[in-house]
Design an enzyme around this catalytic site. Structure first.
Site, PDB file in Angstrom:
ATOM      1  CG  HIS A 165      -0.455   3.029  10.297  1.00 42.42           C
ATOM      2  ND1 HIS A 165      -1.774   2.731  10.075  1.00 42.42           N
ATOM      3  CD2 HIS A 165       0.142   2.997   9.084  1.00 42.42           C
ATOM      4  CE1 HIS A 165      -1.968   2.513   8.777  1.00 42.42           C
ATOM      5  NE2 HIS A 165      -0.804   2.678   8.166  1.00 42.42           N
TER       6      HIS A 165
ATOM      7  CG  ASP B 147      -1.461  -1.213   7.318  1.00 45.07           C
ATOM      8  OD1 ASP B 147      -0.763  -0.663   8.184  1.00 45.07           O
ATOM      9  OD2 ASP B 147      -1.893  -0.623   6.315  1.00 45.07           O
TER      10      ASP B 147
ATOM     11  CG  HIS C 206      -3.591  -5.419   5.408  1.00 39.51           C
ATOM     12  ND1 HIS C 206      -4.410  -4.649   6.196  1.00 39.51           N
ATOM     13  CD2 HIS C 206      -3.085  -4.571   4.456  1.00 39.51           C
ATOM     14  CE1 HIS C 206      -4.410  -3.408   5.754  1.00 39.51           C
ATOM     15  NE2 HIS C 206      -3.625  -3.334   4.692  1.00 39.51           N
TER      16      HIS C 206
ATOM     17  CG  ASP D 275      -0.265   3.935   3.965  1.00 42.82           C
ATOM     18  OD1 ASP D 275      -0.533   3.095   3.095  1.00 42.82           O
ATOM     19  OD2 ASP D 275      -0.661   3.827   5.146  1.00 42.82           O
ATOM     20  CG  HIS D 276       2.623   0.768   4.813  1.00 45.77           C
ATOM     21  ND1 HIS D 276       2.929   0.535   6.137  1.00 45.77           N
ATOM     22  CD2 HIS D 276       1.293   1.073   4.784  1.00 45.77           C
ATOM     23  CE1 HIS D 276       1.842   0.682   6.874  1.00 45.77           C
ATOM     24  NE2 HIS D 276       0.832   1.005   6.075  1.00 45.77           N
TER      25      HIS D 276
ATOM     26  CG  HIS E  89      -2.152  -0.858   1.000  1.00 41.97           C
ATOM     27  ND1 HIS E  89      -2.811  -1.483   2.039  1.00 41.97           N
ATOM     28  CD2 HIS E  89      -2.852  -1.177  -0.138  1.00 41.97           C
ATOM     29  CE1 HIS E  89      -3.852  -2.150   1.560  1.00 41.97           C
ATOM     30  NE2 HIS E  89      -3.892  -1.985   0.249  1.00 41.97           N
TER      31      HIS E  89
END
EC number: 3.1.26.11
Length: 304
Positions: free
Chosen positions: A266, A208, A141, A67-68, A65
Site C-alpha cells: 500500500h 489503513d 481510520h 482503492d480498497h 475507500h
C-alpha cells in the site's frame, strides 16, 4: 504439503502507478481463497496472476475507500460469469451496507453466484470453518475500517519414538486419536503422552489505520503479516493526519508482535520505489521482510 500463499494483485494506495495496481490480495489457504480489498483492475490482475475467480471463497473488505473496493463489481460479476458453484461470503464493515449494495449491483448482469453478505458489526470472530477462525478488529481510520486475523487451531502431532515406547502401533493409533485414550497392556495411555502440540498458523491483514491497540492484537504471533506502509517517517505527520502507518511503524509492530514474515504494501505514489520502506522497517525488525510487488507470490512460512 499444504497450499498456503499470498497472491499479490496490487500494491498501490490512492493513486495507481505504471508498476503498481490498486490494492488486491488473494490468500490461498488450503481449499479456501480469501480475497482482501479488491481495488480497480483486480479481475484483470487475477488473470495475469493465473488465478481463477473460482478460487475465491471469501471476500474481505477493510473499508469503503475506492482503492480498497472499486474492484468489487468486476469480481462479483465474474463469479456469476464463471458460474462459481460454491457460496462466497462477503465480510465488510456493517456501516457500509449501502456502499456494498451499490458495488454489488453497479451494472446490469445475470447474477447466478451465491454471494452471502456477512456485515462486521463488532470485534471478534466473523467466520469459522475447516480453516480455523476469521476475526475482525476495528482500526483507527477516518472512516469505519477493520483488520482481519486468521487463526488455525493448534493440533497435536504423534511422536514415533513415544508411540514405540508405549507399544502403540497400527489401528491403535487411530483409536487413540479419536478417543484421546487407549488401553495398552495393563495401563491406559493418554494422547498427551505420545504427542506434541503443533501450533496452528496465523495470518493478519492490516490496512489503513493509525497505530492503535487493534494493530498489535491482530499481528500478535502471526506467521504472515500483510500491513500497509503507505508513508516514510519523513511524512509521519501526514500519515497520522490521514490515518495511515509509516514503514518504520510497520517494522515496530512486527518486532513487538513476534511476526515471522512481514509484508509491506500500500505504497503512496509519492515514492518512486520502496527501498527506503524496507530500510526503515528493518531499523525496527530484523526478521524476514518482503516488499510486495504486483503479481508476486509470497508463501506462508511453514508451521512452527
Amino acid at each position: 504439503m499444504s497450499n498456503r500463499e499470498l497472491v499479490v494483485l496490487g500494491t498501490a494506495s490512492q493513486v495507481p502507478t505504471r508498476h503498481r495496481n490498486h490494492n488486491g490480495y488473494l490468500l490461498l489457504w488450503d481449499g479456501e481463497g480469501f480475497l482482501f480489498d479488491p481495488g480497480e483492475g483486480t479481475q484483470r490482475q487475477m488473470m495475469l496472476a493465473g488465478v481463477a475467480a473460482s478460487r475465491i471463497t471469501r471476500l474481505c473488505l477493510t473499508h469503503f475507500h475506492g482503492d480498497h473496493c472499486l474492484g468489487v463489481p468486476g469480481v462479483v460479476q465474474r463469479l456469476s460469469l464463471d458460474d462459481v458453484k460454491h457460496p462466497v461470503h462477503a465480510h465488510f464493515p456493517a456501516s457500509g451496507l449501502d456502499y456494498f449494495a451499490r458495488l454489488r449491483h453497479a451494472s446490469i448482469f445475470y447474477e447466478r453466484a451465491d454471494l452471502r453478505e456477512v456485515p462486521v458489526s463488532s470485534d471478534g470472530p466473523v467466520a469459522e470453518g475447516d480453516f480455523g477462525a476469521l476475526h475482525a478488529r476495528r482500526l483507527d481510520h477516518p472512516v469505519d475500517a477493520v483488520g482481519y486475523r486468521l487463526v488455525e487451531p493448534d493440533r497435536r502431532r504423534f511422536v514415533p519414538d513415544l508411540l514405540a515406547e508405549h507399544g502403540i502401533t497400527g489401528p491403535t493409533v487411530g483409536q487413540l486419536q479419536r478417543s484421546g485414550t487407549v488401553e495398552v497392556g495393563h495401563r491406559r495411555v493418554h494422547l498427551e503422552e505420545v504427542t506434541v502440540v503443533r501450533p496452528g498458523q496465523k495470518f493478519a491483514f492490516v490496512m489503513d489505520t493509525r497505530m492503535c491497540d487493534a494493530v498489535y492484537d491482530l499481528a500478535a504471533d502471526v506467521d504472515l503479516l500483510v500491513i500497509e506502509a503507505t508513508f516514510l517517517t519523513d511524512d509521519a505527520e501526514l500519515a497520522s493526519q490521514y490515518g495511515h502507518l509509516t514503514a518504520r511503524q510497520a517494522g515496530e509492530v512486527a518486532a513487538q508482535c513476534n511476526v515471522r514474515r512481514l509484508v509491506l504494501t500500500h505504497f503512496s505514489q509519492r515514492y518512486p520505489d520502496a527501498r527506503r520502506h524496507r530500510a526503515e522497517a528493518a531499523e525496527q525488525f530484523d526478521g524476514d521482510i518482503v516488499v510486495a510487488e504486483d503479481l508476486s507470490r509470497i508463501p506462508v512460512p511453514p508451521g512452527r
